[in-house]
Design a protein around this motif. Sequence first.
Motif, PDB file in Angstrom:
ATOM      1  N   ARG A  95       0.612  -1.517  -0.088  1.00  0.00           N
ATOM      2  CA  ARG A  95      -0.286  -0.032  -0.129  1.00  0.00           C
ATOM      3  C   ARG A  95       1.279   1.419  -0.104  1.00  0.00           C
ATOM      4  O   ARG A  95       2.415   1.957   1.275  1.00  0.00           O
ATOM      5  CB  ARG A  95      -1.294   0.035   1.199  1.00  0.00           C
ATOM      6  N   ALA A  96       0.446   1.664  -0.965  1.00  0.00           N
ATOM      7  CA  ALA A  96       1.452   3.487  -1.067  1.00  0.00           C
ATOM      8  C   ALA A  96       0.587   4.543  -0.106  1.00  0.00           C
ATOM      9  O   ALA A  96      -0.154   4.682  -0.481  1.00  0.00           O
ATOM     10  CB  ALA A  96       1.968   3.767  -2.396  1.00  0.00           C
ATOM     11  N   THR A  97       2.019   4.891   0.537  1.00  0.00           N
ATOM     12  CA  THR A  97       1.375   6.509   0.560  1.00  0.00           C
ATOM     13  C   THR A  97       2.330   7.433   0.142  1.00  0.00           C
ATOM     14  O   THR A  97       3.509   7.169   1.034  1.00  0.00           O
ATOM     15  CB  THR A  97       1.251   6.506   2.605  1.00  0.00           C
ATOM     16  N   LEU A  98       1.898   9.129   0.501  1.00  0.00           N
ATOM     17  CA  LEU A  98       2.957  10.096   0.030  1.00  0.00           C
ATOM     18  C   LEU A  98       2.358  10.676   1.499  1.00  0.00           C
ATOM     19  O   LEU A  98       2.093  11.005   1.773  1.00  0.00           O
ATOM     20  CB  LEU A  98       2.541  10.541  -1.349  1.00  0.00           C
ATOM     21  N   TYR A  99       3.894  10.462   2.204  1.00  0.00           N
ATOM     22  CA  TYR A  99       4.379  11.302   3.263  1.00  0.00           C
ATOM     23  C   TYR A  99       4.665  12.945   2.740  1.00  0.00           C
ATOM     24  O   TYR A  99       5.605  12.871   2.269  1.00  0.00           O
ATOM     25  CB  TYR A  99       5.150  11.132   4.258  1.00  0.00           C
ATOM     26  N   PHE A 100       3.721  13.937   3.255  1.00  0.00           N
ATOM     27  CA  PHE A 100       4.191  15.315   2.544  1.00  0.00           C
ATOM     28  C   PHE A 100       3.919  16.379   4.011  1.00  0.00           C
ATOM     29  O   PHE A 100       2.893  16.265   5.002  1.00  0.00           O
ATOM     30  CB  PHE A 100       4.065  15.557   1.673  1.00  0.00           C
TER      31      PHE A 100
END
Length: 486
Positions: A95-100
């Motif tokens: 599962r991909a997550t973009l942290y920013f």
Amino acid sequence: MASSWAPVSTETPARADVADHAARRRRAISEQFKTERLVLPAGPLKVRSNDCDYRFRPHSAFAHLTGLGVDHEPDAVLVLDPVAEGKGDDGGHHRATLYFRPMAGRDTKEFYADSRSGEFWIGTRPSLAQFQAQLGLPTADISDLEVAITKNVGEPAVGGTSIRLMRKVDENIDALVDTARYNTAKDPDNMDFGALDELDAKLAEAASELRLVKDAWEIEQMKVAVAATIAGFEDIVKALPRAVAHKRGERVVEGAFFARAREDGNELGYDTIAAGGNNATVLHWNRNTGTVNEGQMILVDAGVEAESLYTADITRTLPVNGNYSEMQRKIYQAVLDAADAAFAVAVPGRKFRDVHNAAMEVLADRLAAWGLLPVTAEVALSAEGQQHRRWMPHGTSHHLGLDVHDCAQARAELYLDGVITEGMVFTIEPGLYFKDEDLAIPAEYRGNGVRIEDDILITANGPVNLSAALPRTPDDVEAWMARLSG
Ligand code: GLY
Ligand code: MN
Ligand code: MN
């Protein structure tokens, strides 16, 4: 200061066209590292001097796997977390997550006090919901990143999760991963850092190899970059009279192209080479401090990077006064014939190396015919010979895309020794470089450097020259210059 401001817009953008492509790219990477946590940073802002940063550009693997371009997003990290078989995104293993760092509200101190991320200083930035909608990718606040990267790290043999990191992009993330590995190692004092580097290098290799074949969206972006670059070359021709009159005429040429790169694209894909006369024989001449003189040629190697961060890489060698001399035309034609020979073998199924070899055959033959080679063309073309390389020491082709030298971490068997495949985009860029200082050749050759560089898309029907709209035969170049100058 943090009061009485209108609220920030909460409107969410439409899902971007690139989102489905980026999802497919992530799915392909997921397949290669089924049980491992994959960590891909965008990279931090880089200081140019004191408190001034360079314009931000995310790492290319991050851009490719998120679909983000332009200035998004300093310090962001894409994490692909392994999940049970079939439970991942699109039936994958992660599962991909973009942290920013989402934009802070106008009621915060960041809004007015943070010169690197505050809206008062640098303008609006996306919220978590906005990027999530645009990219079709779950997003999370950067404050959750440390836990996301370090949770349950350990030896797979005892139920831990191992990490693969895109290293040397963000040193804070390198340190975080190194610490997590150290803290969870069975024998921390005898860690095999070399083996861990190799593990990480495999992720860089996979991300690089994933870009060897471009998808439809990437090909469109290459066309956008090429079109802007061609417009930039037209601007250069129009700027030549001013360049001739200026004491640093090469900078006039560089500046004309740069204006186009910023107006039509994001930036330059690499520093422009604007090389008049003998400077054209310096392969990476980008000081561009020289004059531009009537009667000489100017070699310009330049590429606009589109908003999506895909770049063109095109070279033309132009007669400053609009007409090639006999000698200039003779050298130019040899290089053009080499490029055409290379183009003819750039077909699916042939080896990537064949492209270079085809160009070298033409150049060795021509150099022999001119009496410049101390041996026959046949001897020069043998592995022990290579005498012709004195005047053409660089490669003829490289992959092109998000990086000007794209796919650089791909294994040799897929790149230099690889097979040309539909969807590949690479340059064909032979040259001949006769330096003023070259005492091995007659004087009349000296001070001339010619390179012709085009951007080639491989299709099932053969190669397509994406930059063909920019004239490349001597007659066409002269007619084009006359039209633009008239
Ligand atoms: N402009 C760099 C290259 O042609 O490879
Ligand atoms: Mn190139
Ligand atoms: Mn180039």
